[in-house]
Design a protein around this motif. Sequence first.
Motif, short mmCIF file in Angstrom:
data_model
loop_
_atom_site.label_atom_id
_atom_site.label_comp_id
_atom_site.label_asym_id
_atom_site.label_seq_id
_atom_site.Cartn_x
_atom_site.Cartn_y
_atom_site.Cartn_z
N ARG A 12 -8.19 -6.86 9.66
CA ARG A 12 -7.19 -7.58 9.07
C ARG A 12 -6.91 -6.39 7.83
O ARG A 12 -7.15 -5.94 7.13
CB ARG A 12 -7.87 -8.65 8.06
CG ARG A 12 -8.72 -9.11 8.94
CD ARG A 12 -9.90 -10.34 7.77
NE ARG A 12 -10.37 -11.34 8.40
CZ ARG A 12 -11.57 -12.93 8.59
NH1 ARG A 12 -10.82 -12.40 7.00
NH2 ARG A 12 -11.49 -13.54 9.35
N THR A 13 -5.37 -6.85 7.38
CA THR A 13 -4.81 -5.56 6.30
C THR A 13 -4.56 -7.24 4.77
O THR A 13 -4.59 -8.26 4.18
CB THR A 13 -3.08 -6.43 6.07
OG1 THR A 13 -2.74 -5.80 7.51
CG2 THR A 13 -2.38 -5.89 5.51
N VAL A 14 -5.84 -6.28 4.26
CA VAL A 14 -6.76 -6.86 3.00
C VAL A 14 -5.57 -5.89 1.38
O VAL A 14 -6.28 -6.87 0.46
CB VAL A 14 -7.94 -6.74 2.35
CG1 VAL A 14 -8.64 -6.90 3.99
CG2 VAL A 14 -8.70 -5.30 2.30
N LEU A 15 -4.92 -6.02 1.67
CA LEU A 15 -4.86 -5.20 0.14
C LEU A 15 -3.01 -4.19 0.66
O LEU A 15 -3.37 -3.32 1.73
CB LEU A 15 -5.30 -3.91 0.00
CG LEU A 15 -4.23 -2.71 -1.90
CD1 LEU A 15 -4.38 -4.28 -2.21
CD2 LEU A 15 -5.23 -2.12 -1.53
N ARG A 16 -2.04 -4.43 0.75
CA ARG A 16 -0.70 -3.69 0.81
C ARG A 16 0.15 -3.99 -0.30
O ARG A 16 0.51 -4.78 -1.56
CB ARG A 16 -0.09 -4.28 1.97
CG ARG A 16 1.76 -3.16 1.95
CD ARG A 16 1.83 -4.08 3.51
NE ARG A 16 1.37 -4.05 4.22
CZ ARG A 16 1.43 -5.30 5.45
NH1 ARG A 16 1.44 -6.75 4.65
NH2 ARG A 16 0.37 -5.61 6.47
N THR A 17 0.62 -2.82 -1.07
CA THR A 17 1.05 -2.37 -2.04
C THR A 17 2.30 -1.38 -1.70
O THR A 17 2.37 -0.75 -1.11
CB THR A 17 0.94 -2.54 -3.58
OG1 THR A 17 -0.30 -0.44 -3.55
CG2 THR A 17 -0.50 -3.02 -3.64
N ASP A 18 3.34 -1.27 -2.63
CA ASP A 18 4.24 0.09 -2.40
C ASP A 18 3.36 1.15 -2.75
O ASP A 18 3.83 2.24 -2.41
CB ASP A 18 5.04 -0.45 -3.42
CG ASP A 18 5.98 -1.28 -2.99
OD1 ASP A 18 5.82 -2.10 -2.16
OD2 ASP A 18 7.04 -1.55 -4.30
N ALA A 19 2.24 1.54 -3.17
CA ALA A 19 1.96 2.78 -3.01
C ALA A 19 0.68 3.05 -2.31
O ALA A 19 -0.76 3.83 -2.26
CB ALA A 19 1.07 3.10 -4.91
N GLY A 20 0.34 2.00 -1.81
CA GLY A 20 -0.81 2.07 -0.46
C GLY A 20 -1.54 0.52 0.26
O GLY A 20 -0.96 0.00 -0.06
#
Length: 490
Positions: free
Chosen positions: A75-83
Motif C-alpha cells: 500500500r502507498t500510505v504516503l506520497r507528497t512531492d518531497a517523498g
Amino acid sequence: MHASLFHLLPTNTATLSTNPEKRTRRRLGLSEFDDNGEKQTDPRAVTARGGGGGGGGEEQRPWGSQEPFLMQDSRTVLRTDAGAMRVLRSIGGRIIQKPMHIGFIQMEPRSLLIPQYLDSSLLLFDRRGEARLGFICKDELATRDLKPGDVFWIPAGTAFYLENLEEGQRLQIITSIDPSESLGLGLFQSFFIGGGTYPRTVLGGFDPDVLSTALNTSREVVREMLSRQQQGPIVYLTEAAPSVWTKFLQSKEQDRLNHLKRMVEFNRELKKEGKKAAAWSWRKMLSSVFGEENKKKDDCDDSYNLYNKPHDFENRYGWSIALQGSEYNPLKHSGTGVYLVNLTAGSMMAPHVNPTATEYGIVLRGSGRIQIVTPNGSLALDAKVNEGDVFCVPRYFAFCQIASRTGPFEFFGFTTSARENRPQFLVGAHSILHEFLGPQLAAGFGLSEQALRQIIDNQREGVILPTPEVAPPEPMEEQGEDKPKVMMVV
C-alpha cells in the motif's frame, strides 16, 4: 511513520490507492511509480508447487495472488512531492510467530519527515543516502546522523523527525514495523506533533479556547499556527521560501526540544483545569520518552552500522552477518534481529531451519530463487525474486536461497527474535545430516550406513554452497520481462 501516514484519516485518503489490484502487488515500487505517481503493474507469474497434501502439479499464480510466503499486500500510505512511503502488511495465520509490517520510505534531497510519534515501534535500516534523526530521550532532544548500513530503533511513543541531509541524493529507508503495542486502529497510527490542514496536528482537535489558554496566547495566533502547514507529512526544506519546518530545523536545540515537549505540557494543563483527556493518554503513549523508563543517560543509544560488522560466516561462495541484542542493546527491547547475506553468482545458502524466529527478507541486489518446504515435506514455494521482492519464512520451515548464475545475490532482513538464532543446516559440512550420520539416520532413510555416508560425504562445503546446476540461468529482466527496480543500487 506518522499519524495519517500509516492509517490515513478521511481527509488524507486521496493519497491511498483505492484500486485493490494495485494494493495487493507485492513489489514495493518507491522507484516504480509512473509519471502519474501510480505503481506500474507487473504481468509476471511465479511458479509455485506443492501444497497441503504434498500432491499437485505445477501451477501458475499471478504476482497479485495471496501466495502465503511472499508479502503482497503493498500500500502507498504516503506520497507528497518531497517523498513517499509504501508498506507491506504482514501475512497472517497461526504459523506466523510475530506479525511484522515492512515499510519503505523514500525522501527527496533536502526534505523532512515532520515531527511525530507512533503507536508502533520502528527498526530503521539506512539503505541509501545520509539522514539526520532527531528524537526525544530523557526529556532532551538527541540527534543521530545516519549513513548507509546504519540500524536504529525507535520505540513506540517516541517523538522523532527525519531529515534528508543530502543536496543531490534521495534517501531510502527500509523499516520493520512492530504493531504489538498499537491501538488496533488499522496497520498502525501516527500522531503529528506539528501540522495544519494537511497533516492535522493532534493539537488541532482541541477547542480553540482550551488550546489558547494552555498555550497562553490568543485564539488568532492559535488559528494561524494550526492552518499554515499544507504540504503533507514530508516537506521540502528550501532556502528561497523557508517553510515552518525549515525554521524549526534552523532554530536552537532548546527551542526544538520545547516544541516537541509542548504537547505533553499541554496535557498537564488540561489536567490542572479538570478537563478529561482522550481515551488514550499522551503521557502513557510517550512514557518511553518522558516517563520513568529512561533514567540513564546512556539510554540514548547510537546507531549500529551493519556494513562495518565482521562477517559471521564467509567462504568462497559468499558471506553472512547477523546482528543480535547481545551486540546492539536496543534490539533486546525491540525483540527483533537483523541479518545481511551476500551470495556469489550461482551459490546457495544451504537448506536450513530457523528454530527460534520467523524471517522476513528483502532482496537488495541481484536476482535469485527462494524455495520453502512445508512440514509434510512438500514444496510450498519455488519463486524467482529480484530487487525489492519481500518474502517471509515461518519459524521451523526449511528453506534455501539460490543466487542466479550471472551475478551476486544480496538480501537483508529482520527476524522475530533478538537472541542468537543458530540456524540448523540440514545438509553440508557440520549439518544435521552430517552430525547424525550413523545407523539410526541410515535406518530412517532405509539405506545402509555405508551408502548414506557416501552420499553425505560428497559435500565438503558448509552453509554456503556452490550450486551452478540449480541456480537460475539469468535475471528475469534478461528474459524479456520489463521489470522496474526497487531500492536500486547505484
